[in-house]
Design a protein around this motif. Sequence first.
Motif, PDB file in Angstrom:
ATOM      1  N   GLY A  50       0.695  -3.736  -1.317  1.00  0.00           N
ATOM      2  CA  GLY A  50       1.572  -3.977  -0.183  1.00  0.00           C
ATOM      3  C   GLY A  50       0.978  -4.847   0.908  1.00  0.00           C
ATOM      4  O   GLY A  50       1.622  -5.056   1.946  1.00  0.00           O
ATOM      5  N   LEU A  51      -0.254  -5.344   0.707  1.00  0.00           N
ATOM      6  CA  LEU A  51      -0.904  -6.169   1.729  1.00  0.00           C
ATOM      7  C   LEU A  51      -0.908  -7.637   1.321  1.00  0.00           C
ATOM      8  O   LEU A  51      -1.189  -7.963   0.164  1.00  0.00           O
ATOM      9  CB  LEU A  51      -2.355  -5.703   1.933  1.00  0.00           C
ATOM     10  N   PRO A  52      -0.610  -8.545   2.261  1.00  0.00           N
ATOM     11  CA  PRO A  52      -0.659  -9.975   1.920  1.00  0.00           C
ATOM     12  C   PRO A  52      -2.084 -10.467   1.657  1.00  0.00           C
ATOM     13  O   PRO A  52      -2.303 -11.385   0.874  1.00  0.00           O
ATOM     14  CB  PRO A  52      -0.058 -10.653   3.155  1.00  0.00           C
ATOM     15  N   TYR A  53      -3.052  -9.833   2.313  1.00  0.00           N
ATOM     16  CA  TYR A  53      -4.448 -10.233   2.138  1.00  0.00           C
ATOM     17  C   TYR A  53      -5.339  -9.099   2.633  1.00  0.00           C
ATOM     18  O   TYR A  53      -5.018  -8.404   3.586  1.00  0.00           O
ATOM     19  CB  TYR A  53      -4.772 -11.505   2.934  1.00  0.00           C
ATOM     20  N   CYS A  54      -6.461  -8.915   1.977  1.00  0.00           N
ATOM     21  CA  CYS A  54      -7.424  -7.916   2.433  1.00  0.00           C
ATOM     22  C   CYS A  54      -8.810  -8.292   1.926  1.00  0.00           C
ATOM     23  O   CYS A  54      -8.967  -8.685   0.769  1.00  0.00           O
ATOM     24  CB  CYS A  54      -7.045  -6.533   1.925  1.00  0.00           C
ATOM     25  N   ASP A  55      -9.799  -8.185   2.807  1.00  0.00           N
ATOM     26  CA  ASP A  55     -11.185  -8.451   2.442  1.00  0.00           C
ATOM     27  C   ASP A  55     -11.932  -7.124   2.376  1.00  0.00           C
ATOM     28  O   ASP A  55     -12.267  -6.544   3.400  1.00  0.00           O
ATOM     29  CB  ASP A  55     -11.824  -9.391   3.469  1.00  0.00           C
ATOM     30  N   LEU A  56     -12.175  -6.633   1.173  1.00  0.00           N
ATOM     31  CA  LEU A  56     -12.856  -5.355   1.007  1.00  0.00           C
ATOM     32  C   LEU A  56     -14.346  -5.448   1.305  1.00  0.00           C
ATOM     33  O   LEU A  56     -15.016  -4.427   1.441  1.00  0.00           O
ATOM     34  CB  LEU A  56     -12.667  -4.835  -0.423  1.00  0.00           C
ATOM     35  N   GLU A  57     -14.882  -6.640   1.409  1.00  0.00           N
ATOM     36  CA  GLU A  57     -16.319  -6.829   1.631  1.00  0.00           C
ATOM     37  C   GLU A  57     -16.694  -6.695   3.090  1.00  0.00           C
ATOM     38  O   GLU A  57     -17.784  -6.227   3.427  1.00  0.00           O
ATOM     39  CB  GLU A  57     -16.736  -8.200   1.121  1.00  0.00           C
ATOM     40  N   SER A  58     -15.799  -7.094   3.986  1.00  0.00           N
ATOM     41  CA  SER A  58     -16.150  -7.170   5.405  1.00  0.00           C
ATOM     42  C   SER A  58     -16.152  -5.805   6.087  1.00  0.00           C
ATOM     43  O   SER A  58     -16.829  -5.616   7.092  1.00  0.00           O
ATOM     44  CB  SER A  58     -15.174  -8.091   6.136  1.00  0.00           C
ATOM     45  N   GLY A  59     -15.396  -4.869   5.557  1.00  0.00           N
ATOM     46  CA  GLY A  59     -15.272  -3.575   6.223  1.00  0.00           C
ATOM     47  C   GLY A  59     -14.305  -3.586   7.382  1.00  0.00           C
ATOM     48  O   GLY A  59     -14.147  -2.596   8.087  1.00  0.00           O
TER      49      GLY A  59
END
Length: 373
Positions: free
Chosen positions: A67-76
């Motif tokens: 449901g997210l257009p974008y997400c960076d799992l690395e940055s926290g």
Amino acid sequence: MADLQDEFDTTAEAGELDRLPADAPGAEAAEPEPGARLGDAPDKARALLAAHPVADGYSGLPWALRGLPYCDLESGDSCLETDVPRLRAGGVGAQFWSLHVPEEIAGDRAVSATLEQLDLVRHVVIRYGDALRLARDASEAADARNHGRVATVVGPASARAIGDSLGALRSLHALGLSVLTLADTSWAGGAGLSAFGEEVVREMNRLGVLADLSGAPEETARRVLSVSRAPVLFTRSGARALREHPANLSDDLLAAVGAAKGLCLVPLSAEQTGTSVRDVVSHLEHVRRVAGPECVGIAGTYDTTAAHPKELDDASCYPRLVAELLGQGWSDAEIGALTWGNVQRALRGADFTARAARERREASTATITRLDG
């Protein structure tokens, strides 16, 4: 980025892989000094998790990411309860990623929703290959952990995802599915398992796909416990004796889980297990007492709609739970079994059962029409 095609050690070696190499990070802290003061509990908890990381039995991350257009799992820096920094801070060594399908989605739409999430999981694991690695069994999970990755186990998925087809079950397994929830279908419902449902369980045993029974009617759960030759999971179930909830288990059913050497994974859910860390510990202790110490584990239920107990807000908070267990007198060995060893046992059991079953029987060609009419 790690090569996801690396050769893995054989399952027969999984027990050896459960132990960190002597030169691995945290290995020297694997056995904290006996008699550590209660004030040392947070440090001791982190040391224990370095040696026996958490195998989290339920994560809603795939549906949340969808449901997210974008997400960076690395940055926290995300709106999620799980990302790479939180997993590392929480001492997580493995996670079961649920392929959630809402109840209103049925038929072909349920199949496609599952396939889309499975595809997303594979892309996410490849993108964050320095932190994550797909794992199908105990050996691969231990290998991922020993190489500094979080083992990503695909499932549970809804039984609706197979579209009443054993061929679809085999196709999903070939794509990486390791756990299937047996509920909410005509062949696994309030009346128990139908003839086709029993054939599904036997084919899951042959493939090495674990059965999840959280949310299943008790009649279905008991029949699966009887039919399955592999360990059975309840991926998010507490003790009904402590808190009334449809997904929590009665003491009679917990005892049956123990007799069958299944595994009850207690959720960090305020609705199911209470609003405090101590409430969660009470459920863990109750399940351990009734089902047995080898039959209890943890399900974070992070990135689902569940509200969590205080101080257990996200995937970084497992050291707080382990510190509470230490304060309640749990031994290092008991905590190690809870966090890592019991899930490894279930994964090994599924693999050993599959190897034996494939020697006895071919892939089933049964259909729901032929067996259930």
